[in-house]
Design an enzyme around this catalytic site. Structure first.
Site, PDB file in Angstrom:
ATOM      1  N   ARG A 153     -14.355  46.603 111.214  1.00 29.63           N
ATOM      2  CA  ARG A 153     -15.460  47.492 110.366  1.00 29.63           C
ATOM      3  C   ARG A 153     -16.629  46.545 110.246  1.00 29.63           C
ATOM      4  O   ARG A 153     -16.619  45.202 110.308  1.00 29.63           O
ATOM      5  CB  ARG A 153     -14.785  47.358 108.876  1.00 29.63           C
ATOM      6  CG  ARG A 153     -13.502  48.503 108.848  1.00 29.63           C
ATOM      7  CD  ARG A 153     -13.162  48.380 107.497  1.00 29.63           C
ATOM      8  NE  ARG A 153     -11.685  49.264 107.250  1.00 29.63           N
ATOM      9  CZ  ARG A 153     -10.537  48.717 107.567  1.00 29.63           C
ATOM     10  NH1 ARG A 153     -10.479  47.471 107.746  1.00 29.63           N
ATOM     11  NH2 ARG A 153      -9.373  49.544 107.410  1.00 29.63           N
ATOM     12  N   ARG A 182     -16.338  51.549 115.365  1.00 33.43           N
ATOM     13  CA  ARG A 182     -14.939  51.281 115.234  1.00 33.43           C
ATOM     14  C   ARG A 182     -13.993  52.529 115.914  1.00 33.43           C
ATOM     15  O   ARG A 182     -12.742  52.331 116.458  1.00 33.43           O
ATOM     16  CB  ARG A 182     -14.476  51.509 113.856  1.00 33.43           C
ATOM     17  CG  ARG A 182     -13.010  51.235 113.308  1.00 33.43           C
ATOM     18  CD  ARG A 182     -12.783  50.813 111.941  1.00 33.43           C
ATOM     19  NE  ARG A 182     -11.508  50.954 111.404  1.00 33.43           N
ATOM     20  CZ  ARG A 182     -10.638  49.586 111.184  1.00 33.43           C
ATOM     21  NH1 ARG A 182     -11.086  48.527 111.853  1.00 33.43           N
ATOM     22  NH2 ARG A 182      -9.370  49.758 110.549  1.00 33.43           N
ATOM     23  N   LYS A 200     -10.161  45.464 104.254  1.00 32.55           N
ATOM     24  CA  LYS A 200      -9.759  46.445 103.279  1.00 32.55           C
ATOM     25  C   LYS A 200      -8.567  46.114 102.785  1.00 32.55           C
ATOM     26  O   LYS A 200      -8.266  46.477 101.361  1.00 32.55           O
ATOM     27  CB  LYS A 200     -10.154  47.887 104.049  1.00 32.55           C
ATOM     28  CG  LYS A 200     -10.053  48.791 103.147  1.00 32.55           C
ATOM     29  CD  LYS A 200     -10.373  50.024 103.656  1.00 32.55           C
ATOM     30  CE  LYS A 200     -10.468  51.488 102.819  1.00 32.55           C
ATOM     31  NZ  LYS A 200     -10.655  52.680 103.438  1.00 32.55           N
ATOM     32  N   HIS A 251     -19.285  52.966 111.275  1.00 37.33           N
ATOM     33  CA  HIS A 251     -18.202  53.202 111.631  1.00 37.33           C
ATOM     34  C   HIS A 251     -17.928  53.832 112.837  1.00 37.33           C
ATOM     35  O   HIS A 251     -16.673  53.622 113.430  1.00 37.33           O
ATOM     36  CB  HIS A 251     -17.639  54.136 110.477  1.00 37.33           C
ATOM     37  CG  HIS A 251     -16.263  53.668 110.083  1.00 37.33           C
ATOM     38  ND1 HIS A 251     -16.055  52.427 109.618  1.00 37.33           N
ATOM     39  CD2 HIS A 251     -15.162  54.345 110.033  1.00 37.33           C
ATOM     40  CE1 HIS A 251     -14.454  52.332 109.459  1.00 37.33           C
ATOM     41  NE2 HIS A 251     -14.064  53.547 109.543  1.00 37.33           N
ATOM     42  N   HIS A 310      -4.599  48.750 109.952  1.00 39.43           N
ATOM     43  CA  HIS A 310      -4.278  49.791 109.292  1.00 39.43           C
ATOM     44  C   HIS A 310      -2.772  49.548 108.284  1.00 39.43           C
ATOM     45  O   HIS A 310      -1.868  49.027 108.916  1.00 39.43           O
ATOM     46  CB  HIS A 310      -4.035  51.045 110.077  1.00 39.43           C
ATOM     47  CG  HIS A 310      -5.308  51.791 110.476  1.00 39.43           C
ATOM     48  ND1 HIS A 310      -5.367  52.352 111.706  1.00 39.43           N
ATOM     49  CD2 HIS A 310      -6.408  51.771 109.975  1.00 39.43           C
ATOM     50  CE1 HIS A 310      -6.503  53.041 111.691  1.00 39.43           C
ATOM     51  NE2 HIS A 310      -7.298  52.641 110.807  1.00 39.43           N
ATOM     52  N   TYR A 347      -5.576  58.862 116.308  1.00 42.46           N
ATOM     53  CA  TYR A 347      -6.001  58.940 117.527  1.00 42.46           C
ATOM     54  C   TYR A 347      -5.115  58.968 118.622  1.00 42.46           C
ATOM     55  O   TYR A 347      -5.543  59.024 119.767  1.00 42.46           O
ATOM     56  CB  TYR A 347      -6.254  57.378 117.703  1.00 42.46           C
ATOM     57  CG  TYR A 347      -7.563  56.917 116.612  1.00 42.46           C
ATOM     58  CD1 TYR A 347      -8.839  57.206 116.889  1.00 42.46           C
ATOM     59  CD2 TYR A 347      -7.321  56.157 115.525  1.00 42.46           C
ATOM     60  CE1 TYR A 347      -9.935  56.802 115.944  1.00 42.46           C
ATOM     61  CE2 TYR A 347      -8.081  55.794 114.576  1.00 42.46           C
ATOM     62  CZ  TYR A 347      -9.650  56.157 114.938  1.00 42.46           C
ATOM     63  OH  TYR A 347     -10.554  55.693 114.101  1.00 42.46           O
TER      64      TYR A 347
END
Length: 335
Positions: A197, A273, A220, A270, A296, A305
């Site tokens: 990010r 990414r 995050k 973004h 994640h 994805y």
């Protein structure tokens, strides 16, 4: 005996719910007062009501948001952002007494917002409000049900996540060496080659940059992760003109991407990414490896994805019922 003389007072010692229930002890000046209190306690117990109920919570939503902002907001990523969202919702709702906030009132607010705001934004607002009441309940600040527990997010069609094509990547990489601001050029390369990010890349410090990997800490999920890099990127990051600490330059980077590549309106950094993740999967990269690289917290996030995987597309042509039927017929004839 539940009423007894104690000095100059009369003592009431009673368990209105039986021996296993709560014990109530009070003292009065006269026996008449003690007798009336005893009768009151017994009557309330029969009606299954507390003899000394708490005062009704009349605090307004803004007061509870202030408590959340003071105690919890500093402990989470983007706490300031959610505080702003909650205050905006509070203003829209007219700052009601929080206890009186009903699912119907929230549904009506949601319907009004749908006329002027994107569904994804509304869902984000609903989650913020739900999270507020969940936190208040867990910390004992409220003793009533979460008014959001019956409110669901608005269901939407999953949108495509745009990513840069090979041609666009080539154009971008060709321009970056000539960009006047080295921080912008360096951070774009970091995001494009690691899937980081923008905030993670911008927060890199010298001690977290190694010849074969970068260590991201300002994540995050608040979990530290390491992502491999090559020597070329390592040298670029530590070059005299673009070494950390990096200045805040996301606005400049967004302007560059949109002007150079003519991207759809609203595209942010973004997309770098998304570009890393999309090309990683299309090239045959493992989805579990991608989850670790991107950081994640759940595989469901990374599975967005999965449809880009080449074997995923291949199986669609090989395992559909028509192809399978033809294969069975061929096998029968061969026998």
């Amino acid at each position: 005996m539940t009423i007894s003389k104690e000095g100059n007072n009369w003592k009431v010692d009673i368990r209105p719910d039986g021996h296993a229930g709560k014990r109530v002890i009070r003292r009065f000046r006269t026996k008449a007062e003690a007798t009336r209190f005893e009768a009151h306690v017994i009557a309330r117990a029969i009606e299954n009501k507390p003899w000394n109920p708490k005062a009704i919570d009349s605090r307004r939503l803004s007061t509870l948001i202030e408590i959340w902002e003071t105690e919890h907001s500093p402990t989470i990523s983007s706490g300031w952002k959610y505080a702003r969202i909650l205050k905006s919702i509070c203003e829209d709702l007219g700052d009601p007494v929080a206890r009186q906030l009903t699912p119907m009132a929230i549904s009506q607010w949601r319907s009004q917002r749908m006329k002027q705001t994107a569904v994804t934004t509304i869902n984000q607002n609903l989650q913020a409000l739900k999270g507020l009441f969940n936190w208040l309940s867990k910390r004992g600040h409220i003793d009533y049900p979460n008014p959001m527990q019956l409110i669901e997010n608005i269901r939407t069609h999953e949108s495509d996540r745009p990513f840069l094509s090979h041609e666009q990547i080539k154009t971008l990489l060709g321009y970056l060496p000539n960009h006047p601001h080295r921080d912008v050029a360096t951070l774009i390369r970091v995001c494009l080659e690691t899937g980081a990010r923008w905030s993670e890349a911008q927060g890199l410090t010298r001690e977290r940059i190694h010849p074969n990997r970068l260590i991201f800490t300002q994540t995050k999920s608040k979990k530290t992760r390491a992502v491999p890099i090559n020597q070329e990127l390592y040298d670029l990051i530590l070059s005299n003109s673009g070494a950390p600490p990096f200045r805040h330059c996301e606005t400049s980077a967004r302007a560059l991407l949109n002007s150079l590549l003519d991207l759809p309106k609203g595209i942010s950094t973004h997309i770098l990414r998304h570009t890393f993740a999309s090309h990683f999967v299309m090239a045959g990269g493992n989805i579990l490896t991608l989850q670790r690289i991107l950081g994640h917290s759940s595989i469901q996030m990374t599975m967005r994805y999965a449809h880009l995987a080449p074997d995923h597309l291949e199986e669609a042509t090989r395992l559909n019922p028509v192809s399978l039927g033809k294969n069975r017929e061929s096998g029968t004839k061969a026998q």
